[in-house]
Design a protein around this motif. Structure first.
Motif, PDB file in Angstrom:
ATOM      1  N   VAL A 282     -53.938  27.923 -55.660  1.00 24.82           N
ATOM      2  CA  VAL A 282     -52.729  27.813 -54.846  1.00 24.82           C
ATOM      3  C   VAL A 282     -53.123  27.474 -53.420  1.00 24.82           C
ATOM      4  N   ASP A 283     -52.654  26.323 -52.947  1.00 22.21           N
ATOM      5  CA  ASP A 283     -52.907  25.870 -51.572  1.00 22.21           C
ATOM      6  C   ASP A 283     -51.644  26.128 -50.758  1.00 22.21           C
ATOM      7  N   ALA A 284     -51.713  27.115 -49.867  1.00 21.41           N
ATOM      8  CA  ALA A 284     -50.570  27.459 -49.005  1.00 21.41           C
ATOM      9  C   ALA A 284     -50.999  27.387 -47.546  1.00 21.41           C
ATOM     10  N   ALA A 285     -51.710  26.323 -47.201  1.00 18.09           N
ATOM     11  CA  ALA A 285     -52.386  26.218 -45.910  1.00 18.09           C
ATOM     12  C   ALA A 285     -51.480  26.577 -44.735  1.00 18.09           C
ATOM     13  N   TYR A 286     -50.297  25.965 -44.650  1.00 18.48           N
ATOM     14  CA  TYR A 286     -49.362  26.237 -43.556  1.00 18.48           C
ATOM     15  C   TYR A 286     -48.417  27.390 -43.890  1.00 18.48           C
ATOM     16  N   ALA A 287     -47.764  27.294 -45.026  1.00 20.99           N
ATOM     17  CA  ALA A 287     -46.690  28.239 -45.353  1.00 20.99           C
ATOM     18  C   ALA A 287     -47.193  29.644 -45.641  1.00 20.99           C
ATOM     19  N   GLY A 288     -48.476  29.786 -45.968  1.00 21.49           N
ATOM     20  CA  GLY A 288     -48.992  31.102 -46.305  1.00 21.49           C
ATOM     21  C   GLY A 288     -48.777  32.138 -45.220  1.00 21.49           C
ATOM     22  N   SER A 289     -48.818  31.716 -43.960  1.00 19.08           N
ATOM     23  CA  SER A 289     -48.603  32.658 -42.860  1.00 19.08           C
ATOM     24  C   SER A 289     -47.215  33.271 -42.917  1.00 19.08           C
ATOM     25  N   ALA A 290     -46.238  32.515 -43.413  1.00 17.06           N
ATOM     26  CA  ALA A 290     -44.856  33.004 -43.449  1.00 17.06           C
ATOM     27  C   ALA A 290     -44.681  34.141 -44.437  1.00 17.06           C
ATOM     28  N   PHE A 291     -45.607  34.297 -45.379  1.00 20.58           N
ATOM     29  CA  PHE A 291     -45.453  35.330 -46.401  1.00 20.58           C
ATOM     30  C   PHE A 291     -45.678  36.728 -45.844  1.00 20.58           C
ATOM     31  N   ILE A 292     -46.079  36.839 -44.580  1.00 19.53           N
ATOM     32  CA  ILE A 292     -46.119  38.169 -43.968  1.00 19.53           C
ATOM     33  C   ILE A 292     -44.706  38.694 -43.756  1.00 19.53           C
ATOM     34  N   CYS A 293     -43.715  37.806 -43.811  1.00 18.65           N
ATOM     35  CA  CYS A 293     -42.298  38.195 -43.721  1.00 18.65           C
ATOM     36  C   CYS A 293     -41.740  38.299 -45.137  1.00 18.65           C
ATOM     37  N   PRO A 294     -41.213  39.453 -45.529  1.00 18.91           N
ATOM     38  CA  PRO A 294     -40.739  39.641 -46.912  1.00 18.91           C
ATOM     39  C   PRO A 294     -39.702  38.625 -47.348  1.00 18.91           C
ATOM     40  N   GLU A 295     -38.881  38.121 -46.419  1.00 22.42           N
ATOM     41  CA  GLU A 295     -37.809  37.204 -46.804  1.00 22.42           C
ATOM     42  C   GLU A 295     -38.318  35.850 -47.301  1.00 22.42           C
ATOM     43  N   TYR A 296     -39.605  35.566 -47.103  1.00 26.34           N
ATOM     44  CA  TYR A 296     -40.149  34.281 -47.564  1.00 26.34           C
ATOM     45  C   TYR A 296     -41.063  34.427 -48.788  1.00 26.34           C
ATOM     46  N   ARG A 297     -41.195  35.622 -49.301  1.00 19.69           N
ATOM     47  CA  ARG A 297     -42.135  35.837 -50.402  1.00 19.69           C
ATOM     48  C   ARG A 297     -41.583  35.401 -51.750  1.00 19.69           C
ATOM     49  N   HIS A 298     -40.326  34.970 -51.816  1.00 24.84           N
ATOM     50  CA  HIS A 298     -39.812  34.488 -53.103  1.00 24.84           C
ATOM     51  C   HIS A 298     -40.581  33.259 -53.571  1.00 24.84           C
TER      52      HIS A 298
END
Length: 623
Positions: A282-298
């Motif tokens: 799984v390559d989440a180079a940019y978006a991976g940082s957003a997963f620290i916010c629960p609302e983006y973990r879907h």
């Protein structure tokens, strides 16, 4: 530069370092705090620096003040200011004060963390920081290394490109080992030609490069209308390749594509990989940082099916480059690929502690965990979440500005802090807009193209970006867009700009439709008729309108007002002898209630009147 052995030069020692380092800190702080005032994109041409600097290194040592003077005079004019609020190209490449502090200390210590013995604190801090970060993202426990017998864990790589290559090579090793058991008579080089891997047609170019380096075939799966790779298309491709005798062994799913921040369907892809025993990276180079916010973990739904996961804290989490966080479910796959064990690298605790040299391509590695640890502690979870959410909010603001201007469009939905927008019309318009924006240097952006649609990527990058910065950038874009549209079409009225159509004269209109008359718009002043496009004219049956309007006036008991202006208007309407818009007919009915019938003009007078009005026409459309 001539040799001068008698001149007394000294290089920098600790006394001078104390002074100059403090000056450097002040320079860095001033640079970052005032970066908004600098032109974000340089106006230099290739070779500019070669003309300014000597062709050979100096023979004698140079004083520090002379060296640093050239930084501002020669280096800064050629710098793209990535920390600027007006930097919208690529994805964020941020730094922060705690990260800089970590980099300074790491540079001073300059330890090489390839084994536990080479730097116990460096190795163990990396494991701890990666466990912290993995929990912060909500990764499954199988990716953490908190137990002595845990096969998984995290490691800091240099880039997401390297993480992709590491996972592909590890998967290739696993596949070749399994094939060798089934085909012991074949060499690995012969088996290699049967391997094939997969990614979306929207995957980053580093995925293609990994396949080239790994000497394996790469198949690109066509994404859907939302630029997402789906499980059914992947499964169809794998089944078809298996029938050809190929061996699918590795799949890369992208969470947050480079072109439009689209998300592959991770669960669907994971189930397909599980079905065919393929490694899922799984390559989440940019978006991976957003997963620290629960609302983006879907978007992480299905990550438990992955074999490896990577993203870049060096992009959006304000940890300066280089720092890529990578987790694997089973690190033994990496050991089988990268394990080398010469006697000079062995130590008495080998096997008891992690030796990160077995998790990567190079041997040596920097103490990168220090700056990551500093940032996590100094900002805390709440500070990092606030930073991510503010960037997304500013992205939403820019999106709203674009959608409010009818000249522009957003062909793909915005996700997170990046908006892909374009001028309506041919790709050439948007390409011209981008080139001129970058040439002016006040903002910097780069293009993307998906399914033949050319767009400008606008990413909110800097933690210093404000509402006013977004407004200033949008005004710059609008200004340049207006210039281009005027150059191309000759006008920019704020609406969708189309090429000019040839004007149709009233004489031509009458020849095509003998009953078509000049259409008049109802205005505040009865003496301000305007000739308009025929699509806006209410053409109706003349007698019926006169009758119905007269009845309406009678019912409303309106008292007609006589005036010289009204009389002149009615006289002009009747002299033309054609059909008119509804409001003009109502004026005429009102005038008939107070005036005597006026004589009709002769055909020659009508012709003259028509010719006199012809110059005011602006392209009426025939109905």
């Amino acid at each position: 530069m001539e040799c001068n052995e008698h001149q007394d030069y000294k290089n920098m020692e600790h006394t001078e370092f104390r002074v100059k380092a403090k000056e450097m800190v002040d320079y860095i702080a001033d640079y970052l705090e005032n970066i908004r005032s600098r032109r974000v994109y340089p106006g230099v041409q290739p070779g500019y620096l070669h003309k300014l600097l000597p062709k050979e290194a100096p023979y004698n040592p140079e004083q520090w003040d002379e060296i640093f003077k050239d930084v501002e005079e020669h280096i800064m004019p050629g710098i793209v200011h990535w920390q600027s609020p007006h930097m919208h190209a690529y994805f964020p490449a941020l730094t922060s004060y705690p990260s800089i502090m970590g980099e300074i200390l790491s540079s001073a210590l300059n330890v090489l963390c390839f084994t536990w013995a080479s730097s116990p604190a460096g190795t163990e801090l990396e494991t701890i920081a990666m466990n912290w970060l993995g929990k912060l993202l909500g990764l499954p426990e199988c990716f953490l290394n908190e137990k002595d017998d845990s096969p998984g864990g995290g490691v800091i790589q240099t880039t997401a490109s390297e993480a992709t290559l590491v996972s592909l090579l590890a998967a290739r090793t696993r596949a070749l080992m399994e094939l060798s058991k089934l085909n012991p008579e074949l060499q690995s080089s012969e088996l290699l030609g049967h391997l094939i891997c997969y990614c979306s047609d929207q995957a980053h170019s580093s995925v293609e490069k990994a396949g080239l380096i790994g000497l394996v075939r790469m198949r690109y799966i066509e994404s859907d209308g939302n630029q997402s790779m789906r499980g059914d298309r992947l499964d169809e491709a794998i089944v078809a390749d298996k029938k050809k005798g190929l061996v699918p062994f590795w799949v890369c799913a992208t969470l947050g594509t480079t072109g439009s921040v689209a998300f592959d369907n991770l669960r669907e892809i994971g189930e397909v990989c599980e079905k065919h025993s393929a490694w899922l990276h799984v390559d989440a180079a940019y978006a991976g940082s957003a997963f620290i916010c629960p609302e983006y973990r879907h978007w992480l739904d299905g990550v438990e099916l992955a074999d490896s996961f990577a993203f870049n804290p060096s992009k959006w989490l304000m940890v300066n480059f280089d720092c890529t966080a990578m987790w694997v479910r089973d690190s033994t796959a990496l050991h089988r690929t990268f394990n080398v064990n010469p006697i000079y690298l062995r130590h008495e605790n080998s096997g008891k502690a992690i030796d990160y040299m077995h998790w990567q391509i190079p041997l040596s590695r920097r103490f990168r965990a220090l700056k990551l640890w500093f940032v996590l502690r100094n900002y805390g979870v709440i500070g990092l979440q606030k930073h991510i959410r503010e960037s997304v909010r500013l992205g939403q603001k820019f999106e709203a500005l674009v959608l409010a201007d009818q000249r522009f469009e957003i062909p793909q939905p915005r996700n997170l802090g990046m908006v892909a927008f374009r001028l309506k019309g041919d790709n050439a318009l948007t390409e011209r807009l981008l080139k001129r924006l970058n040439a002016r240097g006040y903002i910097h952006a780069v293009p993307a193209c998906f399914k033949g649609v050319y767009v400008i990527r606008f990413t909110v990058t800097s933690q210093r970006t404000t509402n006013q910065d977004i407004l200033d950038d949008w005004n710059e874009i609008k200004t340049v867009a207006s210039e281009i549209l005027v150059e191309v079409f000759g006008t920019d009225n704020g609406n969708i700009v189309q090429p000019k159509k040839p004007r149709i004269s009233l004489r031509e209109t009458r020849e095509l439709n003998a009953t078509f008359g000049t259409s008049l718009l109802l205005a505040n002043s009865p003496m301000s008729p305007k000739i308009v496009n025929g699509t806006h004219a209410a053409i109706c049956d003349y007698e019926q309108v006169l009758t119905s309007c007269a009845q309406t006036f009678a019912q409303l008991k309106m008292e007609p007002k006589d005036s010289p202006e009204m009389r002149r208007r009615i006289r002009g309407i009747k002299m033309c002898g054609k059909k008119f818009s509804l409001d003009s007919c109502m004026d005429m009915v009102q005038g008939l209630m107070i005036e005597q019938p006026l004589p009709q003009c002769c055909e020659e007078e009508r012709e003259d009147a028509s010719n006199g009005s012809q110059s005011e026409a602006i392209g009426p459309k025939l109905i």
